[in-house]
Structures are given as structure tokens and as C-alpha cells.
Design a protein around this motif. Sequence first.
Motif, short mmCIF file in Angstrom:
data_model
loop_
_atom_site.label_atom_id
_atom_site.label_comp_id
_atom_site.label_asym_id
_atom_site.label_seq_id
_atom_site.Cartn_x
_atom_site.Cartn_y
_atom_site.Cartn_z
N ARG A 95 0.81 -1.21 0.00
CA ARG A 95 0.00 0.00 0.00
C ARG A 95 0.85 1.27 0.00
N ILE A 96 2.16 1.11 -0.14
CA ILE A 96 3.06 2.25 -0.14
C ILE A 96 3.46 2.57 -1.58
N TYR A 97 3.24 3.82 -2.00
CA TYR A 97 3.51 4.21 -3.38
C TYR A 97 4.31 5.50 -3.42
N HIS A 98 5.26 5.55 -4.35
CA HIS A 98 6.03 6.76 -4.55
C HIS A 98 5.25 7.71 -5.46
N ILE A 99 5.55 8.99 -5.37
CA ILE A 99 4.84 9.99 -6.16
C ILE A 99 4.97 9.72 -7.65
N ASP A 100 6.10 9.13 -8.09
CA ASP A 100 6.29 8.84 -9.52
C ASP A 100 5.33 7.76 -10.00
N GLN A 101 5.04 6.77 -9.14
CA GLN A 101 4.08 5.72 -9.50
C GLN A 101 2.67 6.31 -9.61
#
Length: 238
Positions: free
Chosen positions: A66-72
Amino acid sequence: MLLKKVNIEEELRKTLRKKDPIQSLHELHEILSKDSKSREKIGETLKTKNTSTTNSFNLDLLQTDRIYHIDQIKKICIDYRLRFLASNYFKGKIPAEAIAEIKSLERIHGIELRGFKIIAPSKLFKLEDKDDPILFAPIGNNYFYLIHKWGEDLHPLRKWLMWPFKSIVNLTCLVVALSYLVTLLVPSGLFSKSSSNAQFFILFFFMFKCLASIVIFYGFALGKNFNHTIWNSKYFNA
């Protein structure tokens, strides 16, 4: 055969390598039945402007899928022409399950969450609707934690329908292709007794100018812009 609708949460999960079991809804309903004042406070927080860019999560207790980077997040928004904005701009109704998820996270981590953001189509930040919004909370360093998704999935062809709006190159390719197809539909010898390549290309250029003029006119008239420009813009005509 009917096309399957696009689940944006599933598209985001494809960008990750690990998957953990999803928490059951049973615990959410138990939390939902407790402390209505706390839920009201969370609802007010979601609708209040907040510039917080981090929350003090206990990283060991977070689900990695559930952790996503801003680029994704940016890539998904550009591909499907969605916006990623602060929750106070969202005009739809935040479901009780989302508030229960927030309350659960606050209890587990012993913190009060701030700086919520939502992925949704542009119209959901203006009108109420039911198309696949996703609620996030910032972790820090441009990482966000997915809290809850609700509503219906996106149309299965949305990614392809929004492809022309990804860039000026994509839009130009579409106009060129449409111009070529329209030119092919014009009967041979309509403007002269004999057809030639030169006549075909002149007619093609004429069709291209017409279609390009229409696209430019409506683009400016409606204040439209390309996906990479609007994905995180709070302005209607961005």
C-alpha cells in the motif's frame, strides 16, 4: 465479450513487487461502531485544507503493497487522466469505510493523520460521482500510504481514450491518422476526372488543417490541457 473495468488500485499494485494479505472488513466495522465523535473529527479533517507532507507512521506496521512513490502515482494519473489532489478539494462523499480505515491506522500507530490526498477523475473534485476514488496519507519523502478505495472501477478503455491527451505528440498522431482515414473516404475523382497522388496529399493536407483547427479551437475554448500538466493541479482550466 464484455471488457473488464479498470481498477486503479490494481493498476497501482502492478508497480510493486511484494503483496501482503488485505486486512479484512470485519475489523473495520467493529471500529466504525465506536466513538462517533472521533469519526466526525476525521471527516472534518478530510474537508479541511492541510499542507502536511508527512505522518509519523510506524513503518514496521505498514503493508508494503500500500506504499507508493509519487512517480508511480503520477504515471497512473497521466495514463488514465486522473488528478491527485488534497482531500479538501474532493466534492464527493467520503464513505464510512474510509473513515474507519483512518481511525484504525490512527489507533494502531498512535498518531493523528493529516495531509490526505485523493486520486480521482477531475469531475469528482467538482461534482459528486462514483468513479473509483482512492484515499492516501503522506508518509514522507514523496511516499504515500493507500488508505482506502471506493466506488466503481474505471471504463476498461479509459486508458486508450485518454492516450491522445498525454502529450502534443500523441494528439498530433491522432489528428494525422483521422485526417488520413477521412481522406480515404472521399470518392476518387470527386474534384477532377482523374485522381493522382498529388491530389490525394493536397486533400489530406486540407483535412489535417480542418481537424487540427477544430482540436485547437475546442482545446482553448474549453480550457483543456495535457495529462502531465493537470494530474496534480487544483485549477479547473489547468
